[in-house]
Write a protein that holds these residues in place. Sequence first.
Motif, PDB file in Angstrom:
ATOM      1  N   ARG A  65       0.842  -1.195   0.000  1.00  0.00           N
ATOM      2  CA  ARG A  65       0.000   0.000   0.000  1.00  0.00           C
ATOM      3  C   ARG A  65       0.874   1.240   0.000  1.00  0.00           C
ATOM      4  O   ARG A  65       1.830   1.348   0.765  1.00  0.00           O
ATOM      5  CB  ARG A  65      -0.903   0.022   1.231  1.00  0.00           C
ATOM      6  CG  ARG A  65      -1.776   1.262   1.250  1.00  0.00           C
ATOM      7  CD  ARG A  65      -2.831   1.216   2.300  1.00  0.00           C
ATOM      8  NE  ARG A  65      -3.661   2.413   2.202  1.00  0.00           N
ATOM      9  CZ  ARG A  65      -4.731   2.631   2.909  1.00  0.00           C
ATOM     10  NH1 ARG A  65      -5.130   1.725   3.789  1.00  0.00           N
ATOM     11  NH2 ARG A  65      -5.417   3.742   2.764  1.00  0.00           N
ATOM     12  N   VAL A  66       0.509   2.195  -0.872  1.00  0.00           N
ATOM     13  CA  VAL A  66       1.114   3.520  -0.899  1.00  0.00           C
ATOM     14  C   VAL A  66      -0.048   4.505  -0.949  1.00  0.00           C
ATOM     15  O   VAL A  66      -0.810   4.530  -1.922  1.00  0.00           O
ATOM     16  CB  VAL A  66       2.047   3.714  -2.118  1.00  0.00           C
ATOM     17  CG1 VAL A  66       2.591   5.132  -2.155  1.00  0.00           C
ATOM     18  CG2 VAL A  66       3.176   2.699  -2.111  1.00  0.00           C
ATOM     19  N   ASP A  67      -0.200   5.278   0.118  1.00  0.00           N
ATOM     20  CA  ASP A  67      -1.308   6.222   0.252  1.00  0.00           C
ATOM     21  C   ASP A  67      -2.643   5.480   0.100  1.00  0.00           C
ATOM     22  O   ASP A  67      -2.930   4.597   0.876  1.00  0.00           O
ATOM     23  CB  ASP A  67      -1.173   7.383  -0.742  1.00  0.00           C
ATOM     24  CG  ASP A  67       0.115   8.177  -0.507  1.00  0.00           C
ATOM     25  OD1 ASP A  67       0.474   8.382   0.670  1.00  0.00           O
ATOM     26  OD2 ASP A  67       0.743   8.569  -1.497  1.00  0.00           O
ATOM     27  N   ARG A  68      -3.406   5.803  -0.936  1.00  0.00           N
ATOM     28  CA  ARG A  68      -4.724   5.167  -1.132  1.00  0.00           C
ATOM     29  C   ARG A  68      -4.695   4.062  -2.180  1.00  0.00           C
ATOM     30  O   ARG A  68      -5.735   3.528  -2.555  1.00  0.00           O
ATOM     31  CB  ARG A  68      -5.756   6.217  -1.514  1.00  0.00           C
ATOM     32  CG  ARG A  68      -5.995   7.180  -0.378  1.00  0.00           C
ATOM     33  CD  ARG A  68      -7.242   7.934  -0.536  1.00  0.00           C
ATOM     34  NE  ARG A  68      -7.392   8.791   0.629  1.00  0.00           N
ATOM     35  CZ  ARG A  68      -8.259   9.735   0.722  1.00  0.00           C
ATOM     36  NH1 ARG A  68      -9.086   9.964  -0.282  1.00  0.00           N
ATOM     37  NH2 ARG A  68      -8.339  10.464   1.802  1.00  0.00           N
ATOM     38  N   ALA A  69      -3.518   3.707  -2.649  1.00  0.00           N
ATOM     39  CA  ALA A  69      -3.381   2.666  -3.672  1.00  0.00           C
ATOM     40  C   ALA A  69      -2.841   1.379  -3.044  1.00  0.00           C
ATOM     41  O   ALA A  69      -1.825   1.393  -2.357  1.00  0.00           O
ATOM     42  CB  ALA A  69      -2.452   3.139  -4.782  1.00  0.00           C
ATOM     43  N   ILE A  70      -3.542   0.284  -3.295  1.00  0.00           N
ATOM     44  CA  ILE A  70      -3.132  -1.042  -2.828  1.00  0.00           C
ATOM     45  C   ILE A  70      -2.864  -1.896  -4.065  1.00  0.00           C
ATOM     46  O   ILE A  70      -3.674  -1.928  -4.994  1.00  0.00           O
ATOM     47  CB  ILE A  70      -4.226  -1.697  -1.966  1.00  0.00           C
ATOM     48  CG1 ILE A  70      -4.507  -0.848  -0.723  1.00  0.00           C
ATOM     49  CG2 ILE A  70      -3.834  -3.132  -1.585  1.00  0.00           C
ATOM     50  CD1 ILE A  70      -5.734  -1.291   0.066  1.00  0.00           C
ATOM     51  N   THR A  71      -1.719  -2.579  -4.073  1.00  0.00           N
ATOM     52  CA  THR A  71      -1.364  -3.460  -5.182  1.00  0.00           C
ATOM     53  C   THR A  71      -1.133  -4.862  -4.639  1.00  0.00           C
ATOM     54  O   THR A  71      -0.487  -5.029  -3.602  1.00  0.00           O
ATOM     55  CB  THR A  71      -0.094  -2.966  -5.897  1.00  0.00           C
ATOM     56  OG1 THR A  71      -0.291  -1.617  -6.318  1.00  0.00           O
ATOM     57  CG2 THR A  71       0.222  -3.821  -7.110  1.00  0.00           C
ATOM     58  N   VAL A  98      -8.627   3.014  -2.399  1.00  0.00           N
ATOM     59  CA  VAL A  98      -9.540   3.226  -1.276  1.00  0.00           C
ATOM     60  C   VAL A  98      -9.862   4.709  -1.137  1.00  0.00           C
ATOM     61  O   VAL A  98      -9.037   5.565  -1.468  1.00  0.00           O
ATOM     62  CB  VAL A  98      -8.973   2.668   0.044  1.00  0.00           C
ATOM     63  CG1 VAL A  98      -8.780   1.164  -0.039  1.00  0.00           C
ATOM     64  CG2 VAL A  98      -7.678   3.342   0.432  1.00  0.00           C
ATOM     65  N   ASN A  99     -11.064   4.981  -0.651  1.00  0.00           N
ATOM     66  CA  ASN A  99     -11.457   6.372  -0.420  1.00  0.00           C
ATOM     67  C   ASN A  99     -11.086   6.804   1.001  1.00  0.00           C
ATOM     68  O   ASN A  99     -10.449   6.037   1.742  1.00  0.00           O
ATOM     69  CB  ASN A  99     -12.947   6.575  -0.724  1.00  0.00           C
ATOM     70  CG  ASN A  99     -13.868   5.797   0.205  1.00  0.00           C
ATOM     71  OD1 ASN A  99     -13.459   5.287   1.255  1.00  0.00           O
ATOM     72  ND2 ASN A  99     -15.129   5.686  -0.183  1.00  0.00           N
ATOM     73  N   GLU A 100     -11.496   8.009   1.380  1.00  0.00           N
ATOM     74  CA  GLU A 100     -11.158   8.535   2.701  1.00  0.00           C
ATOM     75  C   GLU A 100     -11.792   7.738   3.836  1.00  0.00           C
ATOM     76  O   GLU A 100     -11.340   7.797   4.974  1.00  0.00           O
ATOM     77  CB  GLU A 100     -11.543  10.018   2.803  1.00  0.00           C
ATOM     78  CG  GLU A 100     -13.022  10.293   2.623  1.00  0.00           C
ATOM     79  CD  GLU A 100     -13.479  10.302   1.164  1.00  0.00           C
ATOM     80  OE1 GLU A 100     -14.699  10.232   0.947  1.00  0.00           O
ATOM     81  OE2 GLU A 100     -12.639  10.365   0.244  1.00  0.00           O
ATOM     82  N   SER A 101     -12.821   6.937   3.533  1.00  0.00           N
ATOM     83  CA  SER A 101     -13.462   6.082   4.541  1.00  0.00           C
ATOM     84  C   SER A 101     -12.858   4.678   4.579  1.00  0.00           C
ATOM     85  O   SER A 101     -13.395   3.787   5.233  1.00  0.00           O
ATOM     86  CB  SER A 101     -14.964   5.984   4.260  1.00  0.00           C
ATOM     87  OG  SER A 101     -15.563   7.253   4.303  1.00  0.00           O
TER      88      SER A 101
END
Length: 125
Positions: A65-71, A98-101
Amino acid sequence: MDILTILRQDYARFPIDQSYDIYAEDVYFQDPLNRFRGVKRYRQMISFIEKWFEHPTFELYALDRVDRAITTRWALSWNTPLPWKPRITISGKSELVVNESELIVSHIDYWDCSPFDVVKQHFRG
């Protein structure tokens, strides 16, 4: 529980008892065969796999995961319900957003092979 832990657990028991509550209601899903919106449709796709594929397994090789991106990097395998029960494997990666929630709003799968290569696996000697 954080989303990476939930995803690890979901991959380990796939397709049984998946955590659909980590997906936004209007999640966008795409793979080489499908493109749609909505967690309801996503659930239907997983239910299809559970009902029609024999002995499905999802092996997780990487989850980052980097910030809101999951690989993720993975391999999905199953036996197709044909008389000779061929074991089929697709390796690939998923890119999730992913969003802020902390709900998944986008899930895009990339296969390391073509859909035709998957069909050919049913008939290899």
